[in-house]
Design a protein around this motif. Structure first.
Motif, PDB file in Angstrom:
ATOM      1  N   LEU A 149       0.743  -1.075   0.139  1.00 49.21           N
ATOM      2  CA  LEU A 149      -0.053  -0.075  -0.112  1.00 49.21           C
ATOM      3  C   LEU A 149       0.908   1.337   0.004  1.00 49.21           C
ATOM      4  O   LEU A 149       1.840   1.301   0.620  1.00 49.21           O
ATOM      5  N   CYS A 150       0.367   2.290  -0.839  1.00 49.11           N
ATOM      6  CA  CYS A 150       1.331   3.545  -1.026  1.00 49.11           C
ATOM      7  C   CYS A 150       0.325   4.833  -0.767  1.00 49.11           C
ATOM      8  O   CYS A 150      -0.828   4.931  -1.624  1.00 49.11           O
ATOM      9  N   VAL A 151       0.470   5.535  -0.016  1.00 50.30           N
ATOM     10  CA  VAL A 151       0.105   6.919   0.297  1.00 50.30           C
ATOM     11  C   VAL A 151       0.784   7.912  -0.070  1.00 50.30           C
ATOM     12  O   VAL A 151       1.873   8.097   0.059  1.00 50.30           O
ATOM     13  N   ILE A 152       0.154   8.854  -1.131  1.00 54.00           N
ATOM     14  CA  ILE A 152       0.674  10.232  -1.401  1.00 54.00           C
ATOM     15  C   ILE A 152      -0.046  11.146  -0.880  1.00 54.00           C
ATOM     16  O   ILE A 152      -1.245  11.309  -0.886  1.00 54.00           O
ATOM     17  N   SER A 153       0.653  12.087  -0.215  1.00 52.82           N
ATOM     18  CA  SER A 153      -0.014  13.176   0.364  1.00 52.82           C
ATOM     19  C   SER A 153       0.557  14.427  -0.485  1.00 52.82           C
ATOM     20  O   SER A 153       1.546  14.822  -0.706  1.00 52.82           O
ATOM     21  N   ASN A 154      -0.509  15.318  -1.014  1.00 56.63           N
ATOM     22  CA  ASN A 154      -0.097  16.376  -1.684  1.00 56.63           C
ATOM     23  C   ASN A 154      -0.840  17.895  -1.272  1.00 56.63           C
ATOM     24  O   ASN A 154      -2.132  17.675  -1.227  1.00 56.63           O
ATOM     25  N   THR A 155      -0.314  18.890  -1.213  1.00 56.31           N
ATOM     26  CA  THR A 155      -0.946  19.946  -1.309  1.00 56.31           C
ATOM     27  C   THR A 155      -0.233  21.170  -2.020  1.00 56.31           C
ATOM     28  O   THR A 155       1.110  21.074  -2.157  1.00 56.31           O
ATOM     29  N   ARG A 156      -0.761  22.233  -2.644  1.00 54.61           N
ATOM     30  CA  ARG A 156      -0.103  23.253  -3.133  1.00 54.61           C
ATOM     31  C   ARG A 156       0.465  24.018  -2.079  1.00 54.61           C
ATOM     32  O   ARG A 156       1.363  25.235  -2.597  1.00 54.61           O
ATOM     33  N   ARG A 157      -0.092  23.843  -0.911  1.00 49.72           N
ATOM     34  CA  ARG A 157       0.451  25.165  -0.064  1.00 49.72           C
ATOM     35  C   ARG A 157       0.491  24.640   1.253  1.00 49.72           C
ATOM     36  O   ARG A 157      -0.285  24.237   1.958  1.00 49.72           O
ATOM     37  N   SER A 158       1.874  24.241   1.925  1.00 46.34           N
ATOM     38  CA  SER A 158       2.211  23.583   3.213  1.00 46.34           C
ATOM     39  C   SER A 158       2.159  24.602   4.294  1.00 46.34           C
ATOM     40  O   SER A 158       1.893  24.359   5.313  1.00 46.34           O
ATOM     41  N   GLY A 159       2.299  25.876   3.935  1.00 44.58           N
ATOM     42  CA  GLY A 159       2.335  26.888   4.999  1.00 44.58           C
ATOM     43  C   GLY A 159       3.863  26.856   5.894  1.00 44.58           C
ATOM     44  O   GLY A 159       3.880  27.555   6.379  1.00 44.58           O
ATOM     45  N   CYS A 160       4.469  25.965   5.651  1.00 43.98           N
ATOM     46  CA  CYS A 160       5.885  25.551   6.146  1.00 43.98           C
ATOM     47  C   CYS A 160       6.890  25.288   5.263  1.00 43.98           C
ATOM     48  O   CYS A 160       7.981  24.752   5.934  1.00 43.98           O
ATOM     49  N   GLY A 161       6.758  25.539   4.079  1.00 42.01           N
ATOM     50  CA  GLY A 161       8.120  25.398   3.014  1.00 42.01           C
ATOM     51  C   GLY A 161       7.834  24.158   2.176  1.00 42.01           C
ATOM     52  O   GLY A 161       6.580  23.595   2.329  1.00 42.01           O
ATOM     53  N   TYR A 162       8.973  23.749   1.723  1.00 43.95           N
ATOM     54  CA  TYR A 162       8.578  22.713   0.671  1.00 43.95           C
ATOM     55  C   TYR A 162       8.699  21.527   1.416  1.00 43.95           C
ATOM     56  O   TYR A 162      10.013  20.828   1.718  1.00 43.95           O
ATOM     57  N   ASP A 163       7.733  20.664   1.708  1.00 40.58           N
ATOM     58  CA  ASP A 163       7.590  19.733   2.386  1.00 40.58           C
ATOM     59  C   ASP A 163       7.738  18.210   1.711  1.00 40.58           C
ATOM     60  O   ASP A 163       6.819  17.792   1.080  1.00 40.58           O
ATOM     61  N   GLN A 164       8.907  17.545   1.861  1.00 36.34           N
ATOM     62  CA  GLN A 164       9.597  16.513   0.974  1.00 36.34           C
ATOM     63  C   GLN A 164      10.001  15.213   1.830  1.00 36.34           C
ATOM     64  O   GLN A 164      11.203  15.400   2.291  1.00 36.34           O
ATOM     65  N   ARG A 165       9.020  14.424   2.201  1.00 31.32           N
ATOM     66  CA  ARG A 165       9.398  13.340   2.911  1.00 31.32           C
ATOM     67  C   ARG A 165       8.961  11.889   2.100  1.00 31.32           C
ATOM     68  O   ARG A 165       8.013  11.960   1.630  1.00 31.32           O
ATOM     69  N   ILE A 166       9.595  10.918   2.818  1.00 29.15           N
ATOM     70  CA  ILE A 166       9.189   9.532   2.097  1.00 29.15           C
ATOM     71  C   ILE A 166       9.378   8.690   3.355  1.00 29.15           C
ATOM     72  O   ILE A 166      10.526   8.805   4.295  1.00 29.15           O
ATOM     73  N   GLU A 167       8.415   7.730   3.881  1.00 25.94           N
ATOM     74  CA  GLU A 167       8.743   6.974   4.902  1.00 25.94           C
ATOM     75  C   GLU A 167       8.231   5.477   4.296  1.00 25.94           C
ATOM     76  O   GLU A 167       7.109   5.343   3.738  1.00 25.94           O
ATOM     77  N   ALA A 168       8.909   4.691   4.627  1.00 27.21           N
ATOM     78  CA  ALA A 168       8.943   3.218   4.109  1.00 27.21           C
ATOM     79  C   ALA A 168       8.722   2.217   5.341  1.00 27.21           C
ATOM     80  O   ALA A 168       9.415   2.217   6.003  1.00 27.21           O
TER      81      ALA A 168
END
Lengths: 328, 328, 328, 328
Positions: free
Chosen positions: D221-240
């Protein structure tokens, strides 16, 4: 931007850091590599479309606007003096010399020179961020500092005799950071040092583990922590204790990766050594030197800073030997 | 488990920590609260179904197996001595006394006593975890320590004259930690201290900011960092530098919450003071005391540990005044 | 504070958490332990000076103001109903029942009851801190949630048949958290589930790994992440994405210890299971229940919350089986 | 190393990232800049001693070994096709095109091409470290992924109509990461999307907030989380999430600085946008492209990867519109 030619003097350990950074800079062109050892200058010159030359030839070329002195420590002063005398902007690796009297004697030569001393830590973005917030008073007045400078692994014993000893070779970085951040010249130096890492270092008359306690006229206190072997990489941290809290610049890890298992959460190692840890600092240093070469900036760290740090390093050695505080 | 009766002597700041912990323990029953101040003993006794008594009455009751001495510092020695003489197991808040000579004189009384001194940090689960991994040699041999003990905010000046001064009142905790972790008695003490927080503290002859550098016979180095006002909460950390890396027990935050905005990632504050930060340590301390009362354990920290820490604290004061190292 | 008597019904896994917390509370007295299994009630009663009784006897005692229902899931509804009918304040472990229709049928009995449902996570100080800052709008409007609830290791297969399945047994906690934090009832549920941990769980008709995507009428999105075996302890996190940034409540580690070596920086493991991770939550829950028993507070989580979470859990199961979203 | 000439096509936002990186590379020489907009090509060419040319001229020059296609999305396919047809090694920014059918039609042209698609995240050192440890099975078998890709702030509405929409413009990066890390092609796509950030984006028929749930044939299973506006910078993470624990690649902060005050411990902001966050990835990408140009490596990401990610992005859009899972 027009490119200005520079010459690299010394293509060894530090030359291999600074040479490519200069070559990649859009405002500089690496024109000459100077290194007497067979093949060393040629290797770097070939990689970056530069020429190989002797020091005199490089200094005599009027197109050369800047010189990067990355030779061995015992040659820093001679090479830098010659380049300054030739009217070049000079970047010089630390220390200016190991002999404080000799370095002081040469001081007049550097009075009006465009001379940038390579205390790279002042260009580290993390330490710079700390400095800016200290200066802005964001967490109040500075009261105390804690500087950690731990090398990953002891150098080969062969390095020790010409190194100048732990304080002049290694602690000198921290003494410069202390002066830069404290905003006052330390007036009392107490150092306690041991040989815990490698007994061979002790047999050669040096120490490998030290704590230095600096005190300023206004009562600020600064602890410097040094070891030649951290066992965990290149441990480089600063903590500033202020009236409104504390500011800490922590280690940089090789990646943000964390592996969490039943054993715990294992973050990636901190950087293993100076080339990786201070990669951005070295680039920023050359950026600044390019500004000096182009006449857009005065050098941020001068010859006098080198003298002051060297005098403190000498005081550390005296204190450790006498087991008493020294007032430099 | 059968409950054994205990008496609490002193229901002030520390008594309000230890009394309820004893009352909640399934192996103890809080039978008496002793406190001469009007209403103080009654308040605590009422909350926990205990009685109010004088010290003599409590000590005379053969059902009382243990006494918790939480009176003011100047009464510790008298109250603890009386309880020991009455054959009780005794828990006593630190320090044993402010006067080293007097404390040493009383030493014979405590030779075979079931006496537990309240150096609470040794019961902190984080510091204990560090100690266990040090002892297991997981990251090699210990070479150096860094102990941070910063109070959140300066005490009211009225507290200073009876406090014993920064070193005996506050640093003493760190000196005990240093002895516990170093596994050697420090043979050199150098302290540098300032009054940077509150000039009133200086006028009263005390200091509020200090760094202490301890050295052991084998060359281990220990730095202690103290301030009366961190500006950021109760800053309590230990770092151990070993041959294979380092072990750090960091601060405990009030929650794991992190708010990340354009300004940065704001983690919750660290604990504001000792009741929260050492809540688990205080509970574990009473757990251990219950074991002592029930005869299941010998006290982990004895009277002699109190003397040793007090002697080091005295050395710190001498060193700071003389600006010279002291060999205790 | 006067103590009010309470009875504990069920001295198994959860009873052993709640019973001692009630016994230690200064406002409660554990008077009876009810458990039909031989020796179980006696063991707990002996430890805490309580008596052993049958349910009827406990409910008939007018001194008993509160009842803690910690029996097996299939008995929750019967025991809680009886206690409510006897006029007691009731704390009941989750879920109210596994059968949604049956639970709804009983709803009228609980209309005006002093009934507190044991969704312990709402009392966790970390999650509570997040909730308070969300409610205060500190980082703007809530837009999305990410809830991680990973058990450390798969239960024995024998547990599966009576568990109600992953969604009703385990996900139900997260569905309650989602309702609590979103401030809206989810109107769309999509669940995707697998059996990746233990094929025996699959043979018994259950799943062990799931992701749930909830959607609210206003378009808020919530992801729930579940597994029966994290491999790294009890992984319990919430992240809230808001218009001004994000709030995250992270895992709690067993200590703050970090060991840094050449392999990396190893932080202590996260808590291994619910008793340690939610220790403070369980205490706070009983604090709140004591307030309910004493008439100082209305229950924060009621029977209807149990119904709503159960209905969402049922929707999860339907969605996973049909591979289609369900609108509960 | 000999330098090989390259041409940059498009000196806009991405060209300004890739052009200088190519110019600084010791194995490449930036010979031409192609950009029809007045002054744009000239500015970059002047900075890096390159020439300005039309596409045909650049492609006709036999000294040009590589072409960097950084033009607008609607021109990617035409420019890349022409460069491939001219026998050049091609680096092309993502996506290959917004029209899946058109992109598939062109597939044969790229069959044997030296074509590198610009999915930069695969070159990020943090994500690469995660990939390597996953492949090494250090924490067991992969079971689930969580990919966070949040832009700092919504683009100007004028960008939306030509962007291809959230899924093809933005989520496509995550879909490529999912394919790369899962090691299986997703067989089920469920997307739920909202317009919570800027209602104007909704009026233009697009969404700004989404969650995607992918499922593979083996049940991963893979969840992708997207928003155009984080409010806190460029939020770029991966968790396996793996059978033996979890691997997480976290955000990169602008510095390691932490300011601890009574309000909490404020870490420096995460990087504000892609140029800083992926600076090292962009450099590594050009390093790899230089290897392709020099014939030392086959492209790590090909045209078919572009098609596969585009097909998944199209499935996301269908699923969100239909509120039903799609099987691509």
């Amino acid at each position: 931007m027009q490119r200005i030619d520079v010459a690299l003097v010394g293509a060894g350990r530090m030359g291999q850091v600074h040479g490519p950074n200069a070559a990649r800079h859009p405002g500089l062109r690496l024109k000459y590599v100077v290194d007497a050892r067979p093949g060393v200058a040629e290797a770097m010159a070939g990689q970056w479309q530069a020429g190989v030359a002797g020091l005199e030839q490089a200094l005599a070329d009027p197109s050369v606007g800047g010189v990067l002195v990355c030779s061995t420590t015992d040659q820093h002063l001679a090479h830098a003096s010659a380049a300054v005398a030739a009217g070049k902007a000079v970047f010089c690796e630390k220390p200016v010399d190991l002999d404080l009297a000799k370095a002081r004697q040469a001081q007049p030569l550097f009075r009006d020179a465009r001379f940038l001393l390579g205390f790279n830590r002042r260009f580290d973005p993390h330490f710079l961020a700390l400095k800016r917030r200290l200066d802005a008073g964001e967490v109040g007045r500075l009261e105390a500092l804690h500087i950690v400078n731990h090398d990953p692994a002891a150098p080969p014993p062969g390095f020790i005799p010409t190194s100048g000893g732990l304080f002049k070779d290694f602690t000198i970085h921290d003494l410069d950071l202390a002066r830069w951040l404290l905003g006052e010249e330390p007036c009392e130096v107490f150092a306690s040092a041991s040989c815990l890492v490698d007994p061979e270092i002790g047999r050669l008359g040096d120490v490998d583990t030290a704590r230095v306690l600096l005190r300023t006229p206004s009562g600020r206190l600064c602890v410097i922590s040094n070891t030649r072997r951290s066992g965990c990489g290149y441990d480089q941290r600063i903590e500033a204790f202020c009236s409104g809290g504390r500011l800490a610049a922590d280690n940089v890890h090789t990646s943000t990766l964390v592996a969490t298992t039943a054993q715990g959460a294992l973050a990636a190692p901190i950087h293993p050594g100076f080339p990786e840890r201070y990669r951005d600092a070295y680039r920023a240093q050359i950026e600044h030197f390019a500004d000096v070469v182009h006449g857009r900036a005065a050098p941020a760290i001068g010859y006098d800073d080198g003298i002051a740090a060297l005098a403190l390093a000498e005081a550390c050695g005296q204190s450790a030997r006498a087991a008493a505080p020294v007032h430099p």
